[in-house]
Design a protein around this motif. Structure first.
Motif, PDB file in Angstrom:
ATOM      1  N   GLY A 133       0.827  -1.213   0.000  1.00 49.79           N
ATOM      2  CA  GLY A 133       0.000   0.000   0.000  1.00 49.79           C
ATOM      3  C   GLY A 133       0.852   1.251   0.000  1.00 49.79           C
ATOM      4  O   GLY A 133       0.581   2.209  -0.734  1.00 49.79           O
ATOM      5  N   LYS A 134       1.905   1.231   0.796  1.00 49.88           N
ATOM      6  CA  LYS A 134       2.806   2.388   0.860  1.00 49.88           C
ATOM      7  C   LYS A 134       3.484   2.617  -0.488  1.00 49.88           C
ATOM      8  O   LYS A 134       3.693   3.746  -0.912  1.00 49.88           O
ATOM      9  CB  LYS A 134       3.887   2.178   1.934  1.00 49.88           C
ATOM     10  N   THR A 167      -9.116  -4.576  -1.060  1.00 48.55           N
ATOM     11  CA  THR A 167      -9.103  -4.992   0.339  1.00 48.55           C
ATOM     12  C   THR A 167      -8.612  -3.860   1.230  1.00 48.55           C
ATOM     13  O   THR A 167      -9.225  -3.519   2.227  1.00 48.55           O
ATOM     14  CB  THR A 167      -8.152  -6.191   0.531  1.00 48.55           C
ATOM     15  N   LEU A 168      -7.485  -3.299   0.824  1.00 51.32           N
ATOM     16  CA  LEU A 168      -6.870  -2.258   1.631  1.00 51.32           C
ATOM     17  C   LEU A 168      -7.772  -1.046   1.746  1.00 51.32           C
ATOM     18  O   LEU A 168      -7.943  -0.498   2.828  1.00 51.32           O
ATOM     19  CB  LEU A 168      -5.557  -1.816   0.986  1.00 51.32           C
ATOM     20  N   SER A 169      -8.364  -0.654   0.615  1.00 45.17           N
ATOM     21  CA  SER A 169      -9.122   0.580   0.702  1.00 45.17           C
ATOM     22  C   SER A 169     -10.406   0.336   1.475  1.00 45.17           C
ATOM     23  O   SER A 169     -10.887   1.216   2.177  1.00 45.17           O
ATOM     24  CB  SER A 169      -9.322   1.225  -0.676  1.00 45.17           C
ATOM     25  N   GLY A 170     -10.949  -0.906   1.409  1.00 42.83           N
ATOM     26  CA  GLY A 170     -12.099  -1.227   2.248  1.00 42.83           C
ATOM     27  C   GLY A 170     -11.709  -1.141   3.715  1.00 42.83           C
ATOM     28  O   GLY A 170     -12.422  -0.569   4.556  1.00 42.83           O
ATOM     29  N   TRP A 171     -10.578  -1.658   3.995  1.00 45.20           N
ATOM     30  CA  TRP A 171     -10.080  -1.725   5.366  1.00 45.20           C
ATOM     31  C   TRP A 171      -9.783  -0.322   5.901  1.00 45.20           C
ATOM     32  O   TRP A 171     -10.197   0.051   6.984  1.00 45.20           O
ATOM     33  CB  TRP A 171      -8.803  -2.572   5.328  1.00 45.20           C
ATOM     34  N   VAL A 206      -3.971  11.467   6.944  1.00 43.20           N
ATOM     35  CA  VAL A 206      -2.962  10.560   6.403  1.00 43.20           C
ATOM     36  C   VAL A 206      -3.633   9.301   5.860  1.00 43.20           C
ATOM     37  O   VAL A 206      -3.322   8.828   4.768  1.00 43.20           O
ATOM     38  CB  VAL A 206      -1.912  10.189   7.488  1.00 43.20           C
ATOM     39  N   LEU A 207      -4.585   8.792   6.624  1.00 40.54           N
ATOM     40  CA  LEU A 207      -5.306   7.595   6.170  1.00 40.54           C
ATOM     41  C   LEU A 207      -6.087   7.872   4.894  1.00 40.54           C
ATOM     42  O   LEU A 207      -6.123   7.058   3.978  1.00 40.54           O
ATOM     43  CB  LEU A 207      -6.290   7.123   7.253  1.00 40.54           C
ATOM     44  N   GLU A 208      -6.729   9.032   4.853  1.00 45.19           N
ATOM     45  CA  GLU A 208      -7.514   9.368   3.673  1.00 45.19           C
ATOM     46  C   GLU A 208      -6.632   9.486   2.433  1.00 45.19           C
ATOM     47  O   GLU A 208      -6.991   9.052   1.351  1.00 45.19           O
ATOM     48  CB  GLU A 208      -8.307  10.664   3.894  1.00 45.19           C
ATOM     49  N   ARG A 209      -5.467  10.074   2.642  1.00 52.85           N
ATOM     50  CA  ARG A 209      -4.544  10.226   1.524  1.00 52.85           C
ATOM     51  C   ARG A 209      -4.074   8.858   1.025  1.00 52.85           C
ATOM     52  O   ARG A 209      -4.050   8.586  -0.165  1.00 52.85           O
ATOM     53  CB  ARG A 209      -3.347  11.072   1.963  1.00 52.85           C
ATOM     54  N   LEU A 210      -3.735   8.003   1.980  1.00 53.67           N
ATOM     55  CA  LEU A 210      -3.278   6.652   1.638  1.00 53.67           C
ATOM     56  C   LEU A 210      -4.366   5.940   0.846  1.00 53.67           C
ATOM     57  O   LEU A 210      -4.122   5.321  -0.190  1.00 53.67           O
ATOM     58  CB  LEU A 210      -2.942   5.878   2.922  1.00 53.67           C
ATOM     59  N   ASN A 211      -5.585   6.063   1.342  1.00 51.24           N
ATOM     60  CA  ASN A 211      -6.707   5.403   0.680  1.00 51.24           C
ATOM     61  C   ASN A 211      -6.887   5.904  -0.746  1.00 51.24           C
ATOM     62  O   ASN A 211      -7.051   5.126  -1.680  1.00 51.24           O
ATOM     63  CB  ASN A 211      -7.974   5.655   1.493  1.00 51.24           C
ATOM     64  N   GLN A 212      -6.836   7.198  -0.927  1.00 49.43           N
ATOM     65  CA  GLN A 212      -7.029   7.778  -2.249  1.00 49.43           C
ATOM     66  C   GLN A 212      -5.916   7.334  -3.201  1.00 49.43           C
ATOM     67  O   GLN A 212      -6.182   6.991  -4.348  1.00 49.43           O
ATOM     68  CB  GLN A 212      -7.102   9.314  -2.166  1.00 49.43           C
ATOM     69  N   SER A 213      -4.683   7.285  -2.693  1.00 51.61           N
ATOM     70  CA  SER A 213      -3.573   6.841  -3.552  1.00 51.61           C
ATOM     71  C   SER A 213      -3.773   5.408  -3.991  1.00 51.61           C
ATOM     72  O   SER A 213      -3.452   5.042  -5.121  1.00 51.61           O
ATOM     73  CB  SER A 213      -2.242   6.892  -2.818  1.00 51.61           C
ATOM     74  N   ILE A 214      -4.276   4.594  -3.073  1.00 48.70           N
ATOM     75  CA  ILE A 214      -4.465   3.182  -3.411  1.00 48.70           C
ATOM     76  C   ILE A 214      -5.543   3.044  -4.487  1.00 48.70           C
ATOM     77  O   ILE A 214      -5.408   2.272  -5.432  1.00 48.70           O
ATOM     78  CB  ILE A 214      -4.778   2.361  -2.141  1.00 48.70           C
TER      79      ILE A 214
END
Ligand SMILES: Nc1ncnc2c1ncn2[C@@H]1O[C@H](COP(=O)(O)OP(=O)(O)O)[C@@H](O)[C@H]1O
Ligand SMILES: [Mg+2]
Length: 327
Positions: A133-134, A167-171, A206-214
């Motif tokens: 994810g990163k 999976t990741l973005s659901g999580w 930070v979580l939202e950004r990670l999610n959007q990138s994924i």
């Protein structure tokens, strides 16, 4: 598109297949070619049993993108799942008592209910998932690389990763909701007790950004003008079966595939020993099948690469295998 055009035009190329077939060698060789043709290239190994550094003949400190000496435009990275997990833990831990300056009283006890739910949601291998994810986040943010090449783990492992963006973005989506709910609740409580103004907690962001990138990475991965998956195989019956399954899975995940490398082919020379002759016969039978199934039926471009006398390692050999792959 031929591998050459992929290397000159795409943003992401992933090399995958069974263990030991030559993924790392082909990925490293392709990365060198792309770099030498002017594309600023990052090659990333996602195989927990890394061998990218060994193949390139350089030391790669885990998790640190390392420019390759003597090759302009080439940087290599072996991901480090452990380090990423530590980073992520700090984002997922919700500790309102601590936030209110009462952490010591309760020994930093985590919230029950929702939070327990969250821990039980941690699928096995979540650390590697997050590492991936990163990486996805990284390739979606501003960087100087024109091309990112993935040297992936053996098939099963990689497929888990390809399904991961969902999976990741659901999580992460669940995490975000939970944080928002709890954040509001405890923010209010805290202000009641301490009359303090809202403290800035940017972990939600930070979580939202990670999610959007994924989510963006998922879009790129399925776009044939941005990404292509190159399947590496050897001319053996088992590899044919496995490649068939791999292609089915890639279709399921909408990942474009145009090239299949058939590696380690015995060449036709008169000086072959009996052992090698029979191996060559076996391979040729399978190669015919491969041509029928993957080229004629499925319209994939086949790249045939001979078995070398020597191990494929370091610059000279990687360049040599590159001639068969690309030139
Ligand atoms: N065409 C080839 N001829 C000879 N040796 C090869 C060839 N392709 C790969 N190898 C060797 O096979 C081993 C496995 O290759 P590697 O690229 O690490 O595979 P993978 O990444 O799929 O596990 C390495 O020792 C490599 O040098
Ligand atoms: Mg490998």
């Amino acid at each position: 598109m031929e591998l050459r055009d992929l290397l000159l035009n795409l943003k992401i190329i992933m090399f995958g297949g069974k263990g030991g077939v030559g993924k790392t060698s082909c990925a490293a060789s392709s990365a060198i070619w792309a770099a030498e043709h002017g594309r600023n290239t990052l090659i990333i190994s996602t195989d927990p049993a890394h061998s990218l550094g060994d193949s390139l003949g350089v030391e790669l400190p885990p998790g640190i993108p390392t420019p390759i000496e003597d090759i302009d435009n080439l940087t290599a990275l072996e991901i480090n799942p452990k380090a990423n997990m530590e980073d992520f833990k700090s984002l997922t831990e919700i500790n309102p008592l601590e936030d209110m300056g009462m952490g010591d009283m309760m020994g930093g006890m985590p919230l029950l209910g929702d939070l327990e739910d969250l821990t039980s949601m941690n699928p096995p291998g979540i650390d590697e998932a997050l590492a991936f994810g990163k990486i996805l986040e990284f390739i979606e943010t501003e960087h100087d690389y024109d091309l990112v090449i993935f040297d992936t783990a053996p098939t099963g492992h990689t497929l888990r990763f390809l399904g991961l963006p969902e999976t990741l973005s659901g999580w992460i989506g669940k995490l975000i909701k939970m944080r928002m709910r709890l954040g509001k609740m405890f923010g209010a409580l805290k202000r009641m007790f301490t009359r303090e103004e809202k403290k800035t907690d940017n972990s939600l962001e930070v979580l939202e950004r990670l999610n959007q990138s994924i989510i963006n990475a998922r879009e790129d991965m399925t776009n044939p003008i941005k990404n292509s998956f190159v399947v590496v195989m050897i001319p053996e019956e088992m590899a044919i079966l496995e490649t068939g399954r791999l292609l089915n899975e890639l279709i399921k995940y909408d990942i474009p595939v145009s090239n299949i490398i058939v590696n380690q082919l015995y060449q036709d020379t008169t000086e072959l020993c009996d052992f090698c002759k029979s191996r060559r016969e076996m391979q040729q039978k399978n190669l015919t099948k491969i041509q029928e199934i993957f080229r004629e039926k499925l319209h994939k471009i086949l790249i045939e690469v001979p078995l070398f006398k020597e191990e494929i390692r370091e610059y000279e050999k990687l360049k040599e295998i590159g001639e068969y792959l690309i030139e």
